[in-house]
Design an enzyme around this catalytic site. Structure first.
Site, short mmCIF file in Angstrom:
data_model
loop_
_atom_site.label_atom_id
_atom_site.label_comp_id
_atom_site.label_asym_id
_atom_site.label_seq_id
_atom_site.Cartn_x
_atom_site.Cartn_y
_atom_site.Cartn_z
N GLU A 12 -2.12 0.33 5.21
CA GLU A 12 -1.57 -0.42 4.06
C GLU A 12 -2.71 -0.78 3.13
OE1 GLU A 12 1.10 -3.87 4.82
OE2 GLU A 12 0.58 -4.46 2.77
N HIS A 14 -4.45 -0.42 -0.57
CA HIS A 14 -3.93 -0.20 -1.92
C HIS A 14 -5.00 0.17 -2.94
CE1 HIS A 14 -0.26 -1.72 -0.27
NE2 HIS A 14 -0.78 -2.91 -0.02
N HIS A 165 7.31 -1.77 1.83
CA HIS A 165 6.33 -2.80 1.47
C HIS A 165 7.04 -3.92 0.70
CE1 HIS A 165 2.94 -4.53 -0.85
NE2 HIS A 165 2.23 -4.19 0.21
N ASP A 285 -4.45 -4.24 4.59
CA ASP A 285 -3.87 -4.70 3.32
C ASP A 285 -4.98 -4.94 2.30
OD1 ASP A 285 -1.97 -5.30 1.44
OD2 ASP A 285 -1.19 -7.09 2.42
#
Ligand code: MN
Length: 323
Positions: A12, A14, A165, A285
């Site tokens: 996850e 980004h 998400h 994340d």
């Protein structure tokens, strides 16, 4: 000094592509100027900053995804189709520069199940992506709606997972009025995303597509803790809904989770006990959470060596078919 680190894959993680900042302004705009600037430099970097953090944390591979809410927040269908494709082409070019360190999750124009399926197919077959990451509903449409069976069929056929998400619920729930601190990452995103996952489960999506895999972040958005109750209360309050399996049996079969943003050994122990050790995967994340804290957490948790390897890399290798 060399720090020995266990091999990790993170799911996850980004980035942002040119032209996508306007979508993420809904939450980055809540931060101070310095924090926004730091975030922007991390989201747009694919070299020294990101790879340096990965190296220090022992992360071999990051599976990259456009930061939320991406094209799910676009109201114009044609623009969503065009921008999702632009994003995926941009990401493919970044991965090609570091092919051993990065893999990709596609952005999809979920406004149209057919267009989403087409872009997923192109992303997997032509660009080599490992699945897709979608930021919740599209302008209030949830994907248990019947037209999305066309998309789920494509997803199952390609045998790639969908990372579901978080996003903001629509419209803004009365329950959060006067409490904006509860509406986002602190609480509201998790409730919204867990509810969407349960809509798929109780909507029979996993009965119609039994090999479908969805991934939830944030230690399963709280769902593992409540798994027993889904069986217990659904047996009493089914409202005429029928499922092929008990609700609990879809966890670990169709629903997988990552540890992103929940660096708690007690929560990890619960998730492993409820989901099984083949259903839980490490993630950070990035850049919203600390890579170092996430890596220290998973390396320090009381796990057998075998289970730690599954969580850190082997489950992701199997589910994402990483070489
Ligand atoms: Mn995230």
């Amino acid at each position: 000094m060399t720090v020995r680190r266990i091999r990790k894959i993170a799911l996850e993680e980004h980035f942002t592509a040119p032209g996508f900042e306007t979508y993420s302004k809904v939450f980055t705009g809540l931060m101070g100027a310095a924090a926004q600037s730091d975030l922007s430099s991390r989201l747009t970097d694919f070299d020294d900053i990101r790879l340096g953090e990965m190296d220090r944390a022992g992360i071999d591979v990051s599976v990259l995804s456009q930061t939320g809410p991406s094209v799910q927040a676009e109201v114009d269908v044609d623009a969503a189709i065009r921008k999702a494709a632009d994003n995926n082409d941009f990401l493919a070019r970044q991965i090609a520069r570091h092919p051993r360190r990065y893999a990709g999750f596609a952005s999809l124009p979920t406004h149209s199940p057919r267009a989403a399926a087409a872009e997923l197919s192109r992303s997997v077959e032509a660009l080599g992506f490992k699945g897709a990451l979608v930021n919740g509903h599209t302008n209030g449409i949830y994907y248990d709606a019947p037209p999305y069976d066309e998309f789920w069929e494509c997803m199952q056929h390609l045998d790639v997972p969908l990372y579901l998400h978080p996003t903001d619920p629509r419209p803004f729930p009365k329950a959060y009025e006067g409490h904006p601190e509860l509406s986002g990452a602190v609480w509201g995103w998790g409730v919204e995303t867990a509810t969407h996952a349960l809509r798929l489960l109780f909507g029979g999506v996993f009965d119609r597509f039994p090999r479908l895999k969805i991934i939830l972040g944030h230690m399963g958005e709280g769902l593992p803790m409540l798994r027993w109750r889904f069986d217990s209360r659904f047996a009493v309050y089914s409202h005429g809904v029928t499922l092929a399996l008990k609700p609990s049996e879809y966890f670990g079969r169709n629903i997988f989770i990552t540890t992103s943003g929940v660096c708690s050994p007690a929560a990890l122990a619960c998730a492993l006990a409820e989901m099984g050790s083949e259903a839980v995967m490490f993630s950070v994340d990035y850049p919203y959470e600390s890579t170092a804290i996430a890596a220290d957490f998973i390396e320090g948790a009381e796990l057998s060596g075998d289970i730690r390897e599954r969580v850190c890399s082997r489950n992701a290798e199997r589910i994402l078919k990483l070489g």
